[in-house]
Motif scaffolding. Structure first.
Motif, mmCIF file in Angstrom:
data_model
loop_
_atom_site.group_PDB
_atom_site.id
_atom_site.type_symbol
_atom_site.label_atom_id
_atom_site.label_comp_id
_atom_site.label_asym_id
_atom_site.label_seq_id
_atom_site.Cartn_x
_atom_site.Cartn_y
_atom_site.Cartn_z
ATOM 1 N N GLU A 105 31.801 1.612 9.533
ATOM 2 C CA GLU A 105 30.675 0.956 10.204
ATOM 3 C C GLU A 105 29.881 0.062 9.246
ATOM 4 N N CYS A 106 29.693 0.508 8.022
ATOM 5 C CA CYS A 106 28.878 -0.257 7.071
ATOM 6 C C CYS A 106 29.638 -1.438 6.473
ATOM 7 N N SER A 107 30.961 -1.471 6.636
ATOM 8 C CA SER A 107 31.759 -2.582 6.110
ATOM 9 C C SER A 107 31.769 -3.788 7.035
ATOM 10 N N HIS A 108 31.238 -3.646 8.255
ATOM 11 C CA HIS A 108 31.204 -4.782 9.175
ATOM 12 C C HIS A 108 30.382 -5.918 8.576
ATOM 13 N N LYS A 109 30.764 -7.124 8.900
ATOM 14 C CA LYS A 109 30.031 -8.295 8.396
ATOM 15 C C LYS A 109 28.597 -8.299 8.903
ATOM 16 N N SER A 110 28.429 -7.943 10.174
ATOM 17 C CA SER A 110 27.084 -7.897 10.748
ATOM 18 C C SER A 110 26.596 -6.460 10.827
ATOM 19 N N TRP A 111 25.333 -6.268 10.547
ATOM 20 C CA TRP A 111 24.723 -4.942 10.679
ATOM 21 C C TRP A 111 23.914 -4.831 11.977
ATOM 22 N N GLU A 112 24.149 -5.730 12.887
ATOM 23 C CA GLU A 112 23.469 -5.609 14.176
ATOM 24 C C GLU A 112 23.863 -4.285 14.830
ATOM 25 N N GLY A 113 22.868 -3.540 15.274
ATOM 26 C CA GLY A 113 23.119 -2.256 15.919
ATOM 27 C C GLY A 113 23.568 -1.157 14.982
ATOM 28 N N ILE A 114 23.320 -1.284 13.687
ATOM 29 C CA ILE A 114 23.824 -0.304 12.727
ATOM 30 C C ILE A 114 23.278 1.094 13.005
#
Length: 573
Positions: A270-279
Motif C-alpha cells: 500500500e505504501c509503495s503506490h505512487k499516490s497516497w490518496e486514501g492511504i
C-alpha cells in the motif's frame, strides 16, 4: 481516582443549566471571595448581583501579576481559596506569547470528564463502533515554576494525573497504543510507536484520532518517512533500536507479539503506490471516522485529511482552552463547517459579551441568556482564580440542547491582518484560503501548511502568505506553476471585504498580495520553534498570523519562490 459518566448526566446538566450555573458561581465565590484579588471588590461576599456589579471584566495582563506571585511562591489565597497544585501553559500560537494559569485537581477532573462525555457520545452515535482508535496523543516533560509547582500543557497535566492512570478498563483499552507510548516524553519516538501499534492492529482500528488536525498531518508525514522501517519491525517482530524509552519499547514489543510477514507485505504494497490518496482507509480498512479538532485555524487541514482518508467523516468533539474547559459536540457526524459545541454548565461560570457592545459591560448575559444567531465573546469565572476573564474567542449561538446553548467557533478575537484601516479577520482568511485551494486543485500540488502577516516595511504595505506545498503523488517533486499560484493570490484577495478591495484597487494604499512558497518541512521547523519555547505537540496550532520577528525569520530562511497577484480584485458595487 476515576470518572463514571452516563448520558443521562448530560441530559440533567443541560436541562437544569440555569440552576447549575447559579450553584457553580455560588460555590466559586464562597471558595474565593476572601482572596486578595476578589476581596477588593466583594469584601468577602458571595452575592451574585454584587459580583456582577463590582468585579471587572479582565484580560490576561490584568491578572498576570497575581498569577506570577503564586508561581513565585506566595500563598494560593492571593487569587484562589483552594490550593493551587500546578500551572497549565498555553501554546502561545494564538497571541504569540505563552500564558500560565493556576489550576488544581478539579481542572484535571473537568478535562477528564469532558473527554469521557465525548467518548460516550461517539459510542452511542455509532461513530466509535466496536474496535479501537489509533490515537496520536503526546506527553511532554513538565517544568517547574520558581515555587516548585509543576508547569505543563493541559493534556500533559491530564496524562500525568490519577484520573488518566485509573480510568476504567474500557477506556484503557480503547486505544491501539498502550499508556507507555502516550507518556513517552520524546515525541519522535512516541509518534513512531503510535504508528507501529496502529499498523500491527490494523484490523481493529475503527477510528484515527488526535487532539488537533495538525497532529494527524504530522503523523502521516512520519508514516511517509518511516513506513519501510515500520514494515521491517512488523516483519521481524522487533522494535527499532533507536526507540530507547524502555517502558515504551517493552510495551510496544508486547503488542507486536512476534514476526508478521504477511502484514509487512500489505504495508509495503500500500505504501509503495505512487499516490497516497486514501492511504488511511487502505492501511486501516475498517476505519469509519477521523477524530480531531478542525474548527478555527485547524480548518486549513480539512482538504488534506480528505485526501488521505477518502473523505471519511471528520468528528470534532470537544472545545476547551488552557483557561477553561467549555463544551462538547453532541452531534459528532455534523460536517466540520457545521460543528457546534454544547457548553457544560458544571465546569465554570460562563458569561457572554455581545461583540457589538464591547464598551458596555452592562450588556453581558448569562449562559442561558444568549440569543440565537448572535455573536459573543466568552467571559469565564473559574474555580482557580480567573474571575470574569475574557477568553478571546468569538462564538455564534447556533441552537440549544435542552436548555443549554450551542456555539459555533467563529474566530479568535484579535487575529487580524491590517496594513491600513481594513481589518481582515481569521474568518476572512479561511474563506480566502478555501477559494485559493480550489484553484490549487488544478495543479499537482496540495497545501500542507500556511501562515501570514501584514508587511508594512515598505509602502504600500501588503499581505504575505507563507505556503508549504506537497506533491499529490508521493515520489513527485512539487512543480510550481506560476499561473496557478498567481491566480491563488488573486483568489485570496477576491474573498476579502469591500474595504480591502477599495484600498487595494481604487486607492492603491494596499499592495498586491504575495504568496511565498517555503521548503517542505518548514512548518515542522516552525512547530519545533514554538515547542522549544515551551509549547506542546499535542496542543500545537500553527499560528494563522505571525507577529514576531523571530518567527518570521524561521519562515524567511525557507522561502524558495515568490508570487504576486497580477490583477486587482473587483470593487463591490
Amino acid at each position: 481516582m476515576s470518572l463514571s459518566v452516563e448520558l443521562k448526566d448530560l441530559e440533567v446538566l443541560t436541562t437544569n443549566a440555569k440552576q447549575i450555573q447559579d450553584d457553580v458561581l455560588k460555590e466559586i465565590l464562597t471558595l474565593n471571595a476572601n482572596t486578595e484579588y476578589l476581596k477588593r471588590f466583594l469584601d468577602g461576599s458571595s452575592d451574585k448581583e454584587l459580583f456582577k456589579k463590582n468585579v471587572p471584566v479582565v484580560s490576561y495582563n490584568d491578572v498576570k501579576p497575581y498569577i506570577e506571585r503564586v508561581a513565585n511562591g506566595e500563598p494560593s489565597d492571593v487569587i484562589s481559596g483552594g490550593t493551587i497544585t500546578r500551572f497549565v501553559q498555553s501554546t502561545g500560537t494564538s497571541g504569540g506569547i505563552h500564558k500560565i494559569f493556576p489550576v488544581n485537581d478539579k481542572y484535571i477532573e473537568n478535562l477528564g470528564y469532558l473527554l469521557a462525555v465525548s467518548s460516550l457520545i461517539t459510542s452511542n452515535d455509532k461513530v466509535d463502533e466496536k474496535g479501537k482508535k489509533m490515537a496520536f496523543l503526546y506527553n511532554r516533560l513538565e517544568s517547574k515554576t520558581p515555587s516548585g509547582l509543576a508547569l505543563s500543557s493541559s493534556f500533559t497535566s491530564y496524562f500525568m494525573s490519577d484520573y488518566f492512570k485509573n480510568r476504567s478498563s474500557k477506556c484503557n483499552s480503547e486505544y491501539t497504543s498502550p499508556d507507555q507510548v502516550i507518556l513517552c516524553p520524546d515525541n519522535n519516538q512516541s509518534v513512531y510507536c503510535h504508528l507501529l501499534c496502529g499498523l500491527s492492529q490494523r484490523e481493529k482500528v475503527v477510528g484515527v484520532s488526535a487532539t488537533f488536525a495538525h497532529a494527524l498531518i504530522k503523523a502521516i508525514n512520519a508514516l511517509q518517512i518511516y513506513w519501510k522501517e515500520l514494515s521491517s519491525n512488523i516483519r521481524s517482530g522487533h522494535v527499532s533500536e533507536w526507540i530507547t524509552d524502555l517502558d515504551c519499547k517493552n510495551a510496544v514489543s508486547a503488542i507486536l507479539g512476534g514476526p508478521d510477514p504477511e502484514l509487512a507485505d500489505v504495508i509495503e504494497q500500500e505504501c509503495s503506490h505512487k499516490s497516497w490518496e486514501g492511504i488511511i482507509t487502505r492501511l486501516w480498512p475498517k476505519a469509519k471516522f477521523i477524530e480531531c479538532i478542525v474548527t478555527g485555524q485547524m480548518a486549513q487541514y480539512i482538504p488534506t485529511l480528505d485526501f488521505y482518508s477518502n473523505k471519511l467523516p471528520i468528528v470534532s468533539m470537544v472545545y476547551g482552552s488552557s483557561e477553561s474547559i467549555f463544551g462538547v459536540n453532541v452531534d459528532p457526524l455534523s460536517k466540520p463547517q457545521d460543528v457546534s459545541y454544547t457548553f457544560l454548565p458544571n465546569i465554570s461560570y460562563f458569561e457572554f459579551l455581545p461583540i457589538d457592545h464591547e464598551e458596555d459591560m452592562n450588556t453581558i448575559v448569562d449562559l442561558v441568556g444568549v440569543k440565537l444567531g448572535c455573536y459573543y465573546e466568552t467571559v469565564v469565572t473559574s474555580y482557580f482564580g480567573l474571575h470574569r476573564y475574557l477568553i478571546g474567542d468569538i462564538l455564534q449561538v447556533t441552537g440549544f440542547y435542552n436548555n443549554t446553548p450551542q456555539f459555533r467557533f467563529v474566530r479568535r478575537k484579535n487575529i487580524v491582518l491590517s496594513v491600513n484601516s481594513e481589518a481582515t479577520t481569521e474568518q476572512d482568511i479561511l474563506k480566502g484560503l478555501a477559494s485559493a485551494t480550489l484553484v490549487l486543485e488544478s495543479s499537482n500540488s496540495m497545501l500542507t501548511g500556511f501562515t501570514c502577516y501584514a508587511d508594512i516595511s515598505s509602502f504600500p504595505g501588503h499581505y504575505v502568505f507563507y505556503w508549504e506545498l506537497k506533491a499529490k503523488d508521493v515520489d513527485d517533486v512539487v512543480e510550481l506553476d506560476e499561473n496557478v499560484l498567481e491566480e491563488c493570490c488573486y483568489a485570496l484577495e477576491e474573498s476579502f471585504d469591500a474595504l480591502y478591495k477599495r484600498l487595494r484597487s481604487k486607492e492603491g494604499s494596499i499592495g498586491a498580495l504575495e504568496i511565498k512558497v517555503v521548503q517542505q518541512g518548514t512548518f515542522d521547523s516552525l512547530m519545533e520553534y514554538f515547542i522549544s519555547k515551551g509549547g506542546s505537540v499535542a496542543q500545537y496550532k500553527t499560528p494563522m498570523c505571525i507577529n514576531s520577528s523571530e518567527t518570521l525569520a524561521v519562515l524567511e530562511d525557507k522561502v524558495i519562490a515568490r508570487f504576486y497577484s497580477q490583477k486587482s480584485p473587483p470593487l463591490n458595487l
